[in-house]
Design a protein around this motif. Structure first.
Motif: not given
Ligand SMILES: [Zn+2]
Length: 290
Positions: A229, A260, A262-263
């Motif tokens: 990202c 984000c 994901f992270c």
């Molecule tokens: Zn991310």
């Protein structure tokens, strides 16, 4: 696997048989993928398998780019995604609802489909979609390969709280190996247990399974949790949301904030950033220029 095998992907080759193999262990990379979410054990186990699968499959590709494995369904786990790159970076997440009992794919995902997307850095993306079939992710993927690639492929996964390990066997494209050879290595690999996958080094797994075969084991590659990202990508998303919508969000909240999935990287845009974005197509916070 022992310490020296942590977060590594091993490739091996039965040169005379036209069969390749891979073993991957996700350790810190698996923990990084779990850390931001409070996944039930059953969900973490499915995610671990998907992360291992995406790494194993992306390592079979001949181009630079990413491979995205996605399952969508109407069951307790509604979405599962894992993405790997040619550099063995991996990220992934799952969406789930309520208490989840262990079970087969149909119990976990309901009526589902399996989507594999190959995204070369250069060139067109390719997407293959099949209905989710089989008892486990390995069976679903094997059925995918039977239907779409016609490359004989077998996968084995083992996941515990600490790590996710995967083993792949695949016939080499256009090799025309003997069916009996494939069946023999497949049968040998089938004798692997979860405890062995989780507890032995890659070298020991290969010795344990294939000590009577001629097999070459290559230097391992490091596996890493990494999210791709960026502020630039978030900005591209904001541009599609539209100016009016963002202005009303600014009036309501004072800023546009997004994380984000994901992270958990945080992206912050104030009124000046938003105006600049819609005037110039980027904000001063963007350091990336092409
Ligand atoms: Zn991310």
């Amino acid at each position: 696997m022992s310490d020296q095998n942590k977060d590594q992907l091993f490739r091996f080759l039965f040169k005379e048989l036209g069969v390749r193999g891979e073993i991957v262990s996700l350790d810190a990379s698996f923990q990084d993928a779990l850390t931001l979410h409070h996944y039930p054990t059953v969900v973490a186990e499915q995610l671990g398998q998907a992360l291992a699968a995406s790494l194993l499959l992306s390592a079979t590709l001949k181009f630079d780019g990413s491979l995205i494995l996605q399952i969508q369904g109407d069951g307790p786990i509604s979405m599962l995604v894992a993405q790997s790159s040619e550099l063995q970076t991996v990220r992934g997440l799952a969406h789930w609802d309520g208490d989840i009992e262990a079970g087969n794919l149909a119990t976990l995902f309901g009526n589902g489909r399996l989507v594999l997307t190959l995204k070369p850095t250069k060139g067109k993306a390719y997407q293959g979609i099949v209905s989710l079939e089989g008892e486990s992710l390995s069976e679903a993927l094997e059925s995918y390969f039977t239907q779409s690639e016609q490359l004989k492929t077998r996968l084995w996964f083992a996941v515990n709280n600490d790590k996710a390990v995967g083993l792949l066997l695949q016939e080499l494209p256009a090799h025309g190996g003997e069916q009996a050879d494939w069946e023999r290595v497949e049968m040998l690999a089938n004798t692997i247990t979860n405890n062995e996958l989780l507890g032995l080094t890659a070298e020991d797994i290969i010795h344990r399974l294939f000590h009577e075969e001629s097999v070459t084991l290559y230097e391992p590659q490091t596996v890493q949790f990494k999210c791709d990202c960026s502020r630039e990508k978030v900005e591209a998303g904001l541009l599609t949301v539209g100016h009016a919508e963002l202005v009303s969000l600014l009036e309501e909240k004072g800023a546009v904030d997004t994380n984000c999935d994901f992270c958990n990287q945080h992206y912050h845009f104030d009124a000046v950033d938003i105006e600049q974005l819609f005037t110039t197509g980027k904000t001063s916070g963007s350091a990336v220029h092409h």
